[in-house]
Motif scaffolding. Structure first.
Motif, PDB file in Angstrom:
ATOM      1  N   UNK A 292     -22.474   8.929  25.991  1.00 36.25           N
ATOM      2  CA  UNK A 292     -23.920   9.003  26.228  1.00 36.25           C
ATOM      3  C   UNK A 292     -24.195   9.644  27.586  1.00 36.25           C
ATOM      4  N   UNK A 293     -23.376   9.295  28.581  1.00 38.43           N
ATOM      5  CA  UNK A 293     -23.541   9.889  29.908  1.00 38.43           C
ATOM      6  C   UNK A 293     -23.286  11.377  29.893  1.00 38.43           C
ATOM      7  N   UNK A 294     -22.298  11.809  29.098  1.00 39.74           N
ATOM      8  CA  UNK A 294     -21.994  13.232  28.988  1.00 39.74           C
ATOM      9  C   UNK A 294     -23.169  13.989  28.377  1.00 39.74           C
ATOM     10  N   UNK A 295     -23.759  13.426  27.335  1.00 39.21           N
ATOM     11  CA  UNK A 295     -24.924  14.081  26.714  1.00 39.21           C
ATOM     12  C   UNK A 295     -26.082  14.173  27.702  1.00 39.21           C
ATOM     13  N   UNK A 296     -26.320  13.085  28.450  1.00 37.88           N
ATOM     14  CA  UNK A 296     -27.392  13.088  29.433  1.00 37.88           C
ATOM     15  C   UNK A 296     -27.115  14.118  30.521  1.00 37.88           C
ATOM     16  N   UNK A 297     -25.877  14.203  30.972  1.00 36.48           N
ATOM     17  CA  UNK A 297     -25.522  15.165  32.016  1.00 36.48           C
ATOM     18  C   UNK A 297     -25.806  16.584  31.550  1.00 36.48           C
ATOM     19  N   UNK A 298     -25.485  16.899  30.334  1.00 35.42           N
ATOM     20  CA  UNK A 298     -25.692  18.262  29.844  1.00 35.42           C
ATOM     21  C   UNK A 298     -27.172  18.581  29.638  1.00 35.42           C
ATOM     22  N   UNK A 299     -27.965  17.565  29.379  1.00 37.76           N
ATOM     23  CA  UNK A 299     -29.416  17.784  29.322  1.00 37.76           C
ATOM     24  C   UNK A 299     -29.967  18.106  30.710  1.00 37.76           C
ATOM     25  N   UNK A 300     -29.485  17.370  31.705  1.00 39.85           N
ATOM     26  CA  UNK A 300     -30.018  17.518  33.064  1.00 39.85           C
ATOM     27  C   UNK A 300     -29.476  18.761  33.768  1.00 39.85           C
ATOM     28  N   UNK A 301     -28.288  19.232  33.369  1.00 42.64           N
ATOM     29  CA  UNK A 301     -27.626  20.333  34.086  1.00 42.64           C
ATOM     30  C   UNK A 301     -27.637  21.611  33.265  1.00 42.64           C
ATOM     31  N   UNK A 302     -28.696  21.856  32.556  1.00 46.46           N
ATOM     32  CA  UNK A 302     -28.748  23.002  31.646  1.00 46.46           C
ATOM     33  C   UNK A 302     -28.649  24.340  32.364  1.00 46.46           C
ATOM     34  N   UNK A 303     -28.922  24.366  33.668  1.00 47.06           N
ATOM     35  CA  UNK A 303     -28.923  25.641  34.397  1.00 47.06           C
ATOM     36  C   UNK A 303     -27.608  25.906  35.136  1.00 47.06           C
ATOM     37  N   UNK A 304     -26.660  24.966  35.088  1.00 42.82           N
ATOM     38  CA  UNK A 304     -25.402  25.139  35.813  1.00 42.82           C
ATOM     39  C   UNK A 304     -24.222  25.044  34.865  1.00 42.82           C
ATOM     40  N   UNK A 305     -23.327  26.023  34.943  1.00 44.81           N
ATOM     41  CA  UNK A 305     -22.136  26.014  34.099  1.00 44.81           C
ATOM     42  C   UNK A 305     -21.142  24.981  34.619  1.00 44.81           C
ATOM     43  N   UNK A 306     -20.481  24.290  33.687  1.00 46.84           N
ATOM     44  CA  UNK A 306     -19.466  23.325  34.086  1.00 46.84           C
ATOM     45  C   UNK A 306     -18.201  24.014  34.574  1.00 46.84           C
ATOM     46  N   UNK A 307     -18.146  25.334  34.408  1.00 44.77           N
ATOM     47  CA  UNK A 307     -17.013  26.110  34.917  1.00 44.77           C
ATOM     48  C   UNK A 307     -17.397  26.841  36.196  1.00 44.77           C
ATOM     49  N   UNK A 308     -18.434  26.366  36.843  1.00 49.23           N
ATOM     50  CA  UNK A 308     -18.905  26.931  38.107  1.00 49.23           C
ATOM     51  C   UNK A 308     -17.766  26.935  39.134  1.00 49.23           C
ATOM     52  N   UNK A 309     -17.680  27.984  39.947  1.00 48.73           N
ATOM     53  CA  UNK A 309     -16.577  28.120  40.914  1.00 48.73           C
ATOM     54  C   UNK A 309     -16.565  26.967  41.911  1.00 48.73           C
ATOM     55  N   UNK A 310     -17.747  26.512  42.327  1.00 45.80           N
ATOM     56  CA  UNK A 310     -17.831  25.398  43.276  1.00 45.80           C
ATOM     57  C   UNK A 310     -17.250  24.125  42.664  1.00 45.80           C
ATOM     58  N   UNK A 311     -17.546  23.896  41.394  1.00 44.92           N
ATOM     59  CA  UNK A 311     -17.031  22.710  40.709  1.00 44.92           C
ATOM     60  C   UNK A 311     -15.511  22.770  40.624  1.00 44.92           C
ATOM     61  N   UNK A 312     -14.963  23.918  40.244  1.00 48.39           N
ATOM     62  CA  UNK A 312     -13.508  24.069  40.155  1.00 48.39           C
ATOM     63  C   UNK A 312     -12.836  23.800  41.500  1.00 48.39           C
ATOM     64  N   UNK A 313     -13.416  24.367  42.547  1.00 49.11           N
ATOM     65  CA  UNK A 313     -12.846  24.179  43.879  1.00 49.11           C
ATOM     66  C   UNK A 313     -12.989  22.733  44.341  1.00 49.11           C
TER      67      UNK A 313
END
Length: 363
Positions: A292-313
């Motif tokens: 449920x948290x994952x679904x909520x996160x993807x609703x709230x973060x629709x403008x940011x890719x989960x493969x964003x360079x900052x996230x990887x680093x």
């Protein structure tokens, strides 16, 4: 009687092994089921590791066999049975984790009881009544001591080795307020990093954790209680360290892995990047119900890719810090408190955690 001596030998051996395994666990924290069971508060009685009592029970059984004492043998059988029931209840309903070595010890105990019951067939009911009283009394004492008595420390607070090897400056990047540890050798930007609480809080803690680590889930509740008690004084920078090899190459072959942790951590960090006001809600939701948290996160973060360079680093640097701060133990969670003071693992209770933090921070 030869079978009896075999059961005694097996019982002593498995509990001696449990003593050895327990001594290597050290603290409660995220690990295997046996790690969590054997390092919990329920693995001690008045500060003494429980397996020592198992060794004593089997040695008494040996004494009963050697000198042919049926009352003592029956008492030992009742004692073993009571111990099996109590510690199965603790694992099933308190810890929600089962230790394979502990279950093996329970099987040996049940086999011993079955053998002993047959050997004592025909023993007078009055003698059995005495045995029940003699066997139940020490188990009742153990339960009372474990529930109401002194609780052994299940965490460790130490002055860590100098932080100079935590070389990455990613956590310090940003134009916001900085908090320093080890005289500035490790620096965090309070406003740029995922955070619970106000950036202006008097005390800023830094937590390294995994979203699927049961001990980290419990620590989340402890930190919520601390913030609720001191809302203006406490903020927590939360840095995920997924215990999954797809995004954490520093995970060793013997380290416990949590499949799906990378996905949860990426989704949470994406929320921080795109909708920081929603981060606390998502963070709490993932701990409560990961899917449920994952679904909520993807609703709230629709403008940011989960493969964003900052996230990887960020995930890479968090894992590197985890290794640096793990000179004594790799267990999560890890909580940086002040200067070089790090809390490793999980205190035995919320009250214990609050007491420790009030002492460390002077709250």
């Amino acid at each position: 009687m030869k079978a009896g001596w075999l059961f005694v030998a097996c019982g002593v051996a498995i509990h001696a092994l449990l003593v050895f395994v327990k001594s290597s666990q050290g603290i409660a924290g995220c690990g295997s089921a046996c790690d969590e069971v054997l390092s919990s508060r329920w693995s001690f009685v008045a500060g003494v590791p429980v397996p020592w009592f198992g060794i004593a029970a089997y040695l008494l059984t040996g004494v009963a066999l050697r000198w042919r004492k049926p009352l003592l043998l029956a008492t030992c059988l009742v004692l073993l049975g009571g111990a099996v029931v109590w510690f199965l209840v603790v694992q099933a309903f308190v810890l929600h984790r089962f230790c394979g070595w502990c279950l093996t010890a329970h099987v040996v105990a049940l086999a011993t009881i079955t053998w002993g019951w047959r050997e004592l067939k025909g023993m007078a009911s009055f003698t059995w009544s005495l045995a029940v009283v003699g066997g139940v009394a020490p188990i009742a004492a153990v339960i009372l001591i474990q529930v109401f008595g002194p609780v052994a420390a299940t965490h460790r607070i130490e002055a860590a080795a100098p932080f100079s090897t935590a070389a990455s400056q990613l956590h310090a990047q940003g134009g916001g307020r900085k908090v320093d540890f080890d005289g500035g050798m490790k620096r965090y930007d309070v406003e740029a990093l995922p955070r619970l609480g106000s950036a202006d809080a008097k005390h800023v803690l830094v937590e390294y954790f995994d979203y699927q680590c049961p001990a980290c889930r419990t620590m989340h509740g402890f930190l919520e209680a601390l913030r609720l008690r001191h809302p203006k004084d406490i903020a927590v920078i939360v840095l995920p360290v997924p215990l999954e090899r797809s995004c954490n190459r520093l995970l060793g072959p013997k380290d416990t892995a949590h499949p799906g942790s990378c996905e949860l951590s990426r989704a949470a960090l994406a929320v921080w990047r795109s909708a920081p006001a929603a981060f606390e809600e998502v963070h709490r939701s993932i701990f409560t119900d990961p899917q449920a948290g994952l679904r909520l996160a993807r609703e709230k973060a629709s403008t940011t890719s989960e493969d964003d360079a900052w996230i990887n680093e960020m995930l890479k640097v968090n894992a590197e810090d985890w290794i640096v701060f793990s000179s004594s133990t790799k267990h999560l969670p890890k909580l940086l408190i002040r200067d070089r003071r790090i809390l490793h693992g999980l205190p035995s209770s919320e009250a214990d955690f609050l007491r420790v933090m009030q002492q460390e921070l002077g709250l």
